[in-house]
Design an enzyme around this catalytic site. Structure first.
Site, mmCIF file in Angstrom:
data_model
loop_
_atom_site.group_PDB
_atom_site.id
_atom_site.type_symbol
_atom_site.label_atom_id
_atom_site.label_comp_id
_atom_site.label_asym_id
_atom_site.label_seq_id
_atom_site.Cartn_x
_atom_site.Cartn_y
_atom_site.Cartn_z
ATOM 1 N N LYS A 283 0.845 -1.190 0.000
ATOM 2 C CA LYS A 283 0.000 0.000 0.000
ATOM 3 C C LYS A 283 0.884 1.244 0.000
ATOM 4 C CE LYS A 283 -4.355 1.565 2.030
ATOM 5 N NZ LYS A 283 -5.374 1.338 3.064
ATOM 6 N N GLU A 367 -19.130 -4.320 11.236
ATOM 7 C CA GLU A 367 -20.010 -3.508 12.070
ATOM 8 C C GLU A 367 -21.074 -4.335 12.784
ATOM 9 O OE1 GLU A 367 -18.134 -0.856 9.093
ATOM 10 O OE2 GLU A 367 -19.152 -2.801 8.972
ATOM 11 N N ARG A 395 -25.190 -0.965 8.231
ATOM 12 C CA ARG A 395 -25.000 -2.408 8.054
ATOM 13 C C ARG A 395 -25.302 -3.189 9.323
ATOM 14 N NH1 ARG A 395 -19.378 -2.404 4.649
ATOM 15 N NH2 ARG A 395 -18.654 -1.126 6.363
#
Length: 621
Positions: A283, A367, A395
């Site tokens: 990354k 979540e 969610r």
């Protein structure tokens, strides 16, 4: 205009087909330079896009994105895809009102198969497209590109389990950079770490199988060797989770080795079954500041591309103030715990994670699990504080209902990025939380407009509430209004004798509303402003006691949808005429917060004009 060498000659993915791997390597360097230059001007997602350059180039080269369906999970790593599919000339408009979206968006290009913005759904959508292809007797490839961070979301495993046993030809590319936004956590991360060091023997295996297939009895011999190999592998290596789900596992492969990635993609295309290709990437690759701190450069504002320094000075925002206040409360109360879903820095919990390490829980992009775990903590006497973005809490709606609200458990939900958020667009604007939380019995919603009110409401939420309570606050800092009326469910913050119009608002919208009131006064319209601080039974009592004060035309101003909002509530609880200015029952485009205020008529000028028009309709003007 800056030139980018070979990149200037690429107008579509077809231009990649005849290029050598060395030339493609030069193209990747040009792409990184272009991305850093562009994002430094517009802001956006940087580290994730720098890390996926070679993989994205390989996918465009080996597949036809105008026909094949390539789905980038979350979508914040789709910049290379956009650049290579004819949108490079529009990159100066990235994430700006009327410009390019920072995520995949079918309205922009046929090469974007679906809208993306939230994590962990790519395999589900891809499997649906694969089923549609089979049922309609069509021919195209389906690819889901999912990061190891998104694999911490339970939905991804539901999809993988189903896809692996479906028999549908489907390629899942696991982009493994050992990050989601923050460092990945949990058992999956350890599992992938083991896979990263397993032997790279795939090429030899394929060549041997091809040769054996040409000789008499070769197929039976191949099957016998495969069974023996599987037994030995089971003793010597950890069994791949993905193979158990029914996928043929390929890799791991260096995601920055273009030749190897292209060769494996080409092999995967030939396999008429579910395949998972494990690609390792870095990354932030190619830009030193981002390589050294990929979390800091995940989502960025404008910055100096030479030094990496951000141009706008960091101001204290609601997230940071929330984190500071929670640390202060936790210092004195060992029951208080903090839970987040892969967003410790975004929700302001970085300092808490250091000071109270044993009471900080980052569950990954999960979540639903975060809320259910909080319910378990609350049931056993702890005070869990769940910090999530508004659109991410969506969610976990079932868990808020089933695990928290039905039992009346004391869980504190701190809802970041509530209301209009801006540049990330429809998938991130928090315009639904009041509507869906109001539908759940027993949930108290608090709406601070200032840091002072946030502090008061956090103390109330922790110590003076018994059931589920939510505090919703915006992205960014407080505005000009910095009072504290949190002790009143309904507070009049601008009193005007003999008023003709009452503006009612909540949260950060108090600032535009007060400015609108000044504009109306300058046009001869006596205007008062009231602020809703909470949505609870106490608000109904306050309204009953003050209804005479809200006489005349009442206009509710809120940066949420109409259905289920404060305007709808107030209209059903008062006899006078009540109108509402809101985001409307629609999904908003991307752009700055001020652009979207103007778009919705929620800026001071828009509010004032709305009142003047409806004042004439009622015969007051």
């Amino acid at each position: 205009m800056k030139r980018y060498g070979i990149l200037n000659n690429i107008t579509s993915p077809a231009d990649l087909k005849g290029l050598s791997y060395d030339t493609l390597g030069v193209l990747c360097a040009a792409l990184r330079e272009f991305i850093v230059d562009s994002v430094s001007q517009t802001g956006g997602h940087l580290a994730s896009n720098l890390g996926i350059v070679e993989l994205a180039v390989a996918l465009e080269r080996e597949f036809d994105s105008s026909r094949d369906r390539i789905i980038y999970d979350v979508g914040h790593q789709c910049y290379v895809h956009k650049i290579l599919t004819g949108r490079r000339d529009r990159f100066s408009t990235l994430r700006q009102y009327g410009g390019l979206s920072g995520f995949m968006k079918p309205e922009e290009s046929i090469t974007d198969p679906c809208i993306t913005g939230h994590a962990s759904d790519s395999v589900s959508v891809a499997l649906g497209m694969a089923h549609a292809r089979t049922l309609r007797n069509q021919k195209y490839h389906v690819v889901a590109v999912i990061g190891d961070g998104a694999l911490t979301g339970g939905m991804a495993y539901e999809a993988l389990s189903n896809a692996g046993t479906s028999g549908e030809p489907l390629l899942v590319v696991l982009n493994d950079n050992n990050m989601s936004i923050a460092k990945n956590v949990g058992g999956l991360s350890r599992h992938l770490s083991r896979l990263r060091v397993s032997p790279r023997y795939l090429g030899a295996k394929v060549r041997i199988k091809e040769k054996l297939a040409r000789i008499p009895g070769g197929r039976a011999l191949t099957q016998s060797i495969s069974r023996t190999k599987a037994r030995i592998k089971g003793f010597l290596l950890p069994t791949s989770l993905f193979e158990q789900m029914g996928f043929t596992y390929l890799g791991p492969v260096d995601g920055h080795d273009l030749k190897s990635v292209c060769e494996l993609l080409a092999q995967a295309k030939k396999m008429k079954k579910p395949v998972l290709l494990h690609v390792m990437t870095q990354k932030g690759r190619g830009y030193a500041p981002s390589e050294n701190n990929p979390e800091k450069y995940h989502g960025v504002s404008q910055f100096d591309r030479v030094t990496g320094e951000f141009l706008a000075k960091k101001k204290e925002d609601f997230s940071a103030r929330f984190g500071a206040e929670l640390c202060g409360l936790a210092d004195k109360d060992a029951r208080i715990c903090a839970i987040t879903a892969a967003m410790p820095s975004g929700t302001g919990l970085t300092r808490f994670s250091t000071l109270h390490r044993d009471r900080f829980f980052d569950v990954g992009i999960a979540e639903e699990h975060a809320v259910a775990m909080a319910a378990g903590m609350a049931a056993q006497g702890l005070v869990p504080v769940v910090a999530l973005y508004s659109t991410f809490l969506q969610r976990a709606y079932d868990q808020v209902v089933h695990d928290v609200a039905i039992e009346g458990l004391h869980v504190v939900f701190c809802i970041d990025r509530a209301g209009i958020v801006g540049a990330d667009g429809a998938t991130h604007n928090g315009v639904l939380d009041i509507a869906f939380l109001r539908s759940i019995p027993g949930v108290t919603i608090l709406c601070p407009s200032s840091f002072a009110e946030l502090r008061s409401m956090m103390t109330r939420a922790v110590y003076h509430e018994n059931g589920p309570v939510a505090i919703r606050y915006p992205r960014g800092g407080e505005g000009a209004w910095r009072g504290d009326t949190s002790s009143q469910p309904l507070a009049c913050v601008r009193q005007t004798a003999g008023h003709e119009v009452t503006l009612v608002t909540h949260g950060i919208m108090i600032n535009e509303t007060l400015a609108a009131a000044e504009k109306l006064e300058s046009r001869g319209v006596r205007t008062q402003v009231c602020k809703v601080n909470e949505l609870s039974p106490a608000l109904e009592q306050a309204l009953a006691a003050q209804e005479d004060a809200l006489s005349g035309l009442c206009v509710v101003v809120e940066d949420t949808v109409d259905n289920g909002g404060v305007g709808e509530w107030l209209a059903s609880h008062r006899s006078g005429r009540t109108l509402c200015i809101s985001t409307g029952n629609r999904f908003l485009p991307h752009g700055s917060v001020n652009d979207l205020y103007r778009h919705c008529g929620l800026d001071a000028d828009g509010i004032a004009e709305f009142v003047m028009e409806h004042r004439k309709e009622t015969g007051l003007g």
